[in-house]
Design a protein around this motif. Structure first.
Motif, PDB file in Angstrom:
ATOM      1  N   ASP A  92      55.877  11.917  10.992  1.00  0.00           N
ATOM      2  CA  ASP A  92      55.319  12.131   9.654  1.00  0.00           C
ATOM      3  C   ASP A  92      56.215  12.973   8.759  1.00  0.00           C
ATOM      4  OD1 ASP A  92      52.692  10.929  10.321  1.00  0.00           O
ATOM      5  OD2 ASP A  92      52.544  12.670  11.667  1.00  0.00           O
ATOM      6  N   GLY A  93      57.122  13.741   9.373  1.00  0.00           N
ATOM      7  CA  GLY A  93      57.974  14.616   8.581  1.00  0.00           C
ATOM      8  C   GLY A  93      59.316  14.843   9.238  1.00  0.00           C
ATOM      9  N   PHE A  94      60.344  15.016   8.411  1.00  0.00           N
ATOM     10  CA  PHE A  94      61.692  15.314   8.889  1.00  0.00           C
ATOM     11  C   PHE A  94      62.286  16.398   8.007  1.00  0.00           C
ATOM     12  CE2 PHE A  94      66.335  14.448   8.340  1.00  0.00           C
ATOM     13  CZ  PHE A  94      66.745  14.880   9.596  1.00  0.00           C
ATOM     14  N   ARG A 143      57.021  12.634   4.744  1.00  0.00           N
ATOM     15  CA  ARG A 143      57.817  13.570   3.953  1.00  0.00           C
ATOM     16  C   ARG A 143      59.182  13.811   4.601  1.00  0.00           C
ATOM     17  NH1 ARG A 143      53.629  12.747   1.499  1.00  0.00           N
ATOM     18  NH2 ARG A 143      52.032  14.280   0.919  1.00  0.00           N
ATOM     19  N   ILE A 144      60.190  13.893   3.746  1.00  0.00           N
ATOM     20  CA  ILE A 144      61.530  14.301   4.159  1.00  0.00           C
ATOM     21  C   ILE A 144      61.941  15.472   3.279  1.00  0.00           C
ATOM     22  CG2 ILE A 144      63.969  13.649   4.242  1.00  0.00           C
ATOM     23  CD1 ILE A 144      63.032  10.750   4.774  1.00  0.00           C
ATOM     24  N   VAL A 145      62.391  16.556   3.902  1.00  0.00           N
ATOM     25  CA  VAL A 145      62.888  17.717   3.165  1.00  0.00           C
ATOM     26  C   VAL A 145      64.284  18.056   3.688  1.00  0.00           C
ATOM     27  CG1 VAL A 145      62.529  20.116   2.512  1.00  0.00           C
ATOM     28  CG2 VAL A 145      60.556  18.611   2.807  1.00  0.00           C
ATOM     29  N   LEU A 146      65.238  18.122   2.780  1.00  0.00           N
ATOM     30  CA  LEU A 146      66.626  18.422   3.123  1.00  0.00           C
ATOM     31  C   LEU A 146      66.970  19.816   2.615  1.00  0.00           C
ATOM     32  CD1 LEU A 146      68.100  14.982   2.000  1.00  0.00           C
ATOM     33  CD2 LEU A 146      67.156  15.605   4.240  1.00  0.00           C
ATOM     34  N   VAL A 147      67.800  20.536   3.352  1.00  0.00           N
ATOM     35  CA  VAL A 147      68.172  21.891   2.944  1.00  0.00           C
ATOM     36  C   VAL A 147      69.551  21.863   2.297  1.00  0.00           C
ATOM     37  CG1 VAL A 147      68.607  24.248   3.695  1.00  0.00           C
ATOM     38  CG2 VAL A 147      66.726  22.932   4.709  1.00  0.00           C
TER      39      VAL A 147
END
Length: 257
Positions: A92-94, A143-147
């Motif tokens: 569901d998320g990365f 959801r995908i969140v990149l830093v």
């Protein structure tokens, strides 16, 4: 981190660079909100296992695990996500957080091709490879969140390879957000300024540290938890209509929103 964010309970999230610093704080934040967390690491196996233990204490009903590998290597990246398949049965998320930064300055005349390639492999190729594998497994409402980094927006003298890698993450984020939006997959990035981690500690000592602090209107360097909160916010239902955004978390040091 106390409290929880809406819609994260029961979600299955993979965090790269999850053994220390921002990644470790993100693992704790997710577990505190009831998510199941996979902790990906490169070399810090003991720290990764401790991160899993912390997650189990915070969310004993969840599924928490860790696995090592070099995400810039296609076979190792694929193996990590196959482990996620086996542990989670879906994703569901990365959170693409793994990265490096060189403390020693590298003027362009002294920046060799091997250093350039290594920085882009670890900071950018791993983001591409992880996002590619994640997108293959994600359904709607994922959801995908990149830093990223403030260096992506203002540049960083004598660290051009680092700034280039993070600037590319911002462009990649916006591109993938428009691509995956029709599938109801949100893609965002968090761009920290200075953060008190093992990575930045040497650069925040002495006169250099005082100079960095002077450029932060809020008057302090961020903690890893200061960055983990916004990451988890973007993974939560509270951010369900936000995509393609670069969320700056820098104490006001770079005002480019």
């Amino acid at each position: 981190m106390s409290g929880s964010l809406p819609g994260l309970a029961g979600k299955r999230v993979l965090v790269t660079g999850g053994s220390r610093g921002i990644g470790r704080a993100t693992v704790r934040c997710l577990a505190a909100s009831g998510a199941s967390v996979g902790v990906a690491y490169y070399r810090a196996s003991d720290e990764a296992r401790r991160a899993v233990e912390e997650a189990r204490e915070l969310a004993p009903r969840g599924t928490h695990w860790c696995a090592g590998g070099d995400l810039a290597e296609p076979a190792e990246c694929r193996a990590l996500f196959e482990r996620a398949d086996a542990e989670f049965g879906g994703l569901d998320g990365f959170v693409g957080n793994a990265g490096i930064w060189n403390v020693d300055p590298r003027p362009i005349e002294a920046l060799g091709p091997d250093e350039w390639r290594r920085m882009l492999d670890i900071n950018l190729t791993s983001i591409y490879a992880g996002t590619r594998e994640a997108a293959r497994r994600m359904g709607p409402d994922s959801r995908i969140v990149l830093v990223s980094s403030t260096a992506a927006q203002r540049g960083e003298a004598e660290h051009s390879h680092y700034a280039a890698s993070k600037g590319a993450i911002n462009a990649f984020c916006k591109s993938i957000a428009t691509e995956l939006g029709p599938r109801s997959i949100n893609v965002n990035a968090v761009a920290p300024g200075w953060v008190a981690t093992d990575l930045s500690a040497p650069a925040l000592q002495g006169e250099a540290g005082r100079a960095a602090l002077a450029l932060i209107p809020l008057g302090r360097v961020a903690t890893p938890e200061d960055i983990a909160g916004p990451i988890c916010f973007l993974l939560s239902d509270a951010a369900r209509h936000i995509t393609g955004e670069i969320l700056n978390v820098n104490g006001g040091s770079v005002l480019c929103g």
